[in-house]
Write a protein that holds these residues in place. Structure first.
Motif, mmCIF file in Angstrom:
data_model
loop_
_atom_site.group_PDB
_atom_site.id
_atom_site.type_symbol
_atom_site.label_atom_id
_atom_site.label_comp_id
_atom_site.label_asym_id
_atom_site.label_seq_id
_atom_site.Cartn_x
_atom_site.Cartn_y
_atom_site.Cartn_z
ATOM 1 N N ASP A 194 -14.751 -43.854 -10.010
ATOM 2 C CA ASP A 194 -15.363 -45.165 -10.222
ATOM 3 C C ASP A 194 -16.873 -45.079 -10.396
ATOM 4 O O ASP A 194 -17.536 -46.114 -10.558
ATOM 5 N N ALA A 195 -17.445 -43.877 -10.348
ATOM 6 C CA ALA A 195 -18.891 -43.699 -10.490
ATOM 7 C C ALA A 195 -19.177 -42.689 -11.614
ATOM 8 O O ALA A 195 -18.306 -41.883 -11.958
ATOM 9 N N PRO A 196 -20.385 -42.715 -12.172
ATOM 10 C CA PRO A 196 -20.731 -41.735 -13.220
ATOM 11 C C PRO A 196 -20.982 -40.358 -12.617
ATOM 12 O O PRO A 196 -22.126 -39.946 -12.402
ATOM 13 N N THR A 197 -19.912 -39.650 -12.320
ATOM 14 C CA THR A 197 -20.018 -38.363 -11.628
ATOM 15 C C THR A 197 -19.162 -37.311 -12.302
ATOM 16 O O THR A 197 -18.287 -37.618 -13.113
ATOM 17 N N THR A 198 -19.414 -36.061 -11.933
ATOM 18 C CA THR A 198 -18.537 -34.958 -12.314
ATOM 19 C C THR A 198 -17.956 -34.363 -11.037
ATOM 20 O O THR A 198 -18.625 -34.338 -9.997
ATOM 21 N N LEU A 199 -16.715 -33.887 -11.117
ATOM 22 C CA LEU A 199 -16.049 -33.317 -9.945
ATOM 23 C C LEU A 199 -15.262 -32.085 -10.363
ATOM 24 O O LEU A 199 -14.460 -32.139 -11.289
ATOM 25 N N ARG A 200 -15.517 -31.003 -9.651
ATOM 26 C CA ARG A 200 -14.772 -29.767 -9.867
ATOM 27 C C ARG A 200 -14.151 -29.354 -8.534
ATOM 28 O O ARG A 200 -14.747 -29.566 -7.471
ATOM 29 N N THR A 201 -12.965 -28.754 -8.573
ATOM 30 C CA THR A 201 -12.265 -28.359 -7.348
ATOM 31 C C THR A 201 -12.071 -26.855 -7.296
ATOM 32 O O THR A 201 -11.662 -26.243 -8.286
ATOM 33 N N VAL A 202 -12.371 -26.270 -6.139
ATOM 34 C CA VAL A 202 -12.142 -24.855 -5.868
ATOM 35 C C VAL A 202 -11.357 -24.771 -4.571
ATOM 36 O O VAL A 202 -11.698 -25.459 -3.597
ATOM 37 N N ARG A 203 -10.318 -23.947 -4.526
ATOM 38 C CA ARG A 203 -9.493 -23.830 -3.323
ATOM 39 C C ARG A 203 -9.742 -22.496 -2.626
ATOM 40 O O ARG A 203 -10.007 -21.489 -3.279
ATOM 41 N N ALA A 204 -9.616 -22.523 -1.305
ATOM 42 C CA ALA A 204 -9.815 -21.305 -0.520
ATOM 43 C C ALA A 204 -8.981 -21.372 0.756
ATOM 44 O O ALA A 204 -8.762 -22.462 1.298
ATOM 45 N N PRO A 205 -8.499 -20.229 1.247
ATOM 46 C CA PRO A 205 -7.846 -20.198 2.558
ATOM 47 C C PRO A 205 -8.814 -20.668 3.638
ATOM 48 O O PRO A 205 -10.039 -20.629 3.458
ATOM 49 N N LEU A 206 -8.258 -21.098 4.763
ATOM 50 C CA LEU A 206 -9.077 -21.681 5.828
ATOM 51 C C LEU A 206 -9.759 -20.630 6.695
ATOM 52 O O LEU A 206 -9.520 -20.538 7.905
ATOM 53 N N THR A 207 -10.629 -19.839 6.081
ATOM 54 C CA THR A 207 -11.469 -18.902 6.814
ATOM 55 C C THR A 207 -12.876 -18.965 6.243
ATOM 56 O O THR A 207 -13.061 -19.321 5.071
#
Length: 333
Positions: free
Chosen positions: A206-219
């Motif tokens: 809903d905002a003028p933004t960019t979003l990228r996702t990176v995944r990692a194990p919980l350490t």
């Protein structure tokens, strides 16, 4: 052929497991309509359901023992959940046995095998309900914490308002002028982390933004490695990193320092949980405080309510953004 369980009856009848317990335990009057009671009994008969007498004795309070299943004992959050559950249990003359799932989110092995009769019920935190089939047995009531509230089978759910956790975080960063985001997401496949990702995507859409996702194990190390790769290209760097928990946020901060980035002047970082780790890093971490002990308390109260033959309903537990030094105004691009 596997004997049908009360969970199977609940699913087939389209009602909660608590309702099945009320009807089959002949405690439905004044709580469930006669029509629903008849429907539950007919469904149970059609399925060939036979009550587990050992489990029924347990619900009468013969052992007064609950099993708390958590993904790991090394996470401070789950230690706090246990503290809250044990406190309420002690007030009612119950004991709580703590058991970590050997595979994180499941499936969990039955820690008691043939000694399942030693339990009154099961409370499970941040896991999938079907991961607990081996533990739940035929009729042990199951209370799920921080898990999908639409899942069929559990007798009760206790959840945190994780959508509001993301909302508070996003609004804080947007108010500081951040428009380029990276979501450092947990690689664990669970409802609570899927909810956080969806909430963040919806809010920033809903905002003028960019979003990228990176995944990692919980350490911390895994998060640092993932973030070093994500921040390697100066032209594609975000100005804010939203992390699924404080452990990932600590790794993000380490990666930023190794790349010569200042926090928060060059990069703002947020977490979720408010573990002791949040104030051990420098600068201290802006994070969402989750009332872990309250989660445990509510989980045990829910189990006691179900054992008493009553349905459990409660709103999601509120959360609070704690602003510290790891966030600030967005740098000029």
């Amino acid at each position: 052929m596997t004997r049908p369980t009360s969970r199977d009856v609940a699913t087939a009848a389209g009602v909660s497991q608590a309702t099945v317990s009320l009807v089959l335990g002949d405690k439905w009057r004044g709580r469930v309509s006669a029509r629903t009671a008849d429907h539950v009994r007919e469904t149970a008969t059609a399925l060939g359901y036979r009550p587990n007498l050992a489990a029924r004795n347990l619900r009468l309070g013969s052992t007064r023992t609950a099993l708390l299943v958590v993904p790991a004992l090394t996470n401070e959050f789950f230690a706090r959940v246990y503290t809250g559950a044990a406190r309420v249990a002690a007030e009612h003359g119950f004991g709580v046995v703590l058991y970590p799932s050997p595979e994180g989110t499941g499936p969990a092995r039955d820690p008691f095998a043939s000694a399942r009769a030693a339990l009154d019920g099961v409370i499970a935190s941040s896991m999938a309900a079907d991961a607990l089939d081996a533990i739940g047995g035929d009729d042990l009531p199951l209370v799920m914490l921080d898990s999908d509230p639409t899942a069929h089978g559990p007798a009760a759910h206790v959840n945190l308002d994780m959508t509001d956790a993301i909302r508070q975080t996003a609004h804080h960063l947007l108010a500081h002028g951040h428009r380029h985001y990276l979501h450092l997401a947990s690689a664990v496949d669970s409802w609570t982390f899927h909810l956080r990702a969806q909430a963040l995507a919806d809010l920033l859409d809903d905002a003028p933004t960019t979003l990228r996702t990176v995944r990692a194990p919980l350490t911390v190390d895994a998060a640092r490695t993932a973030m070093e790769a994500a921040l390697a290209d100066p032209q594609a760097r975000p100005t804010a990193v939203v992390c699924d928990d404080d452990i990932l946020a600590a790794g993000a901060c380490k990666a930023a320092r190794r790349l010569g980035l200042r926090i928060p002047e060059d990069l703002s970082v947020t977490g979720i949980d408010d573990l002791a780790l949040a104030t051990a890093v420098e600068p201290e971490l802006t994070t969402v405080r989750l009332p872990a002990e309250r989660v445990g308390e509510q989980g045990m109260k829910a189990l006691l309510t179900v054992l008493d033959g009553a349905p459990w309903t409660a709103p999601d537990l509120p959360v609070e953004l704690v602003v510290r030094g790891s966030t600030g105004p967005a740098p000029a691009r």
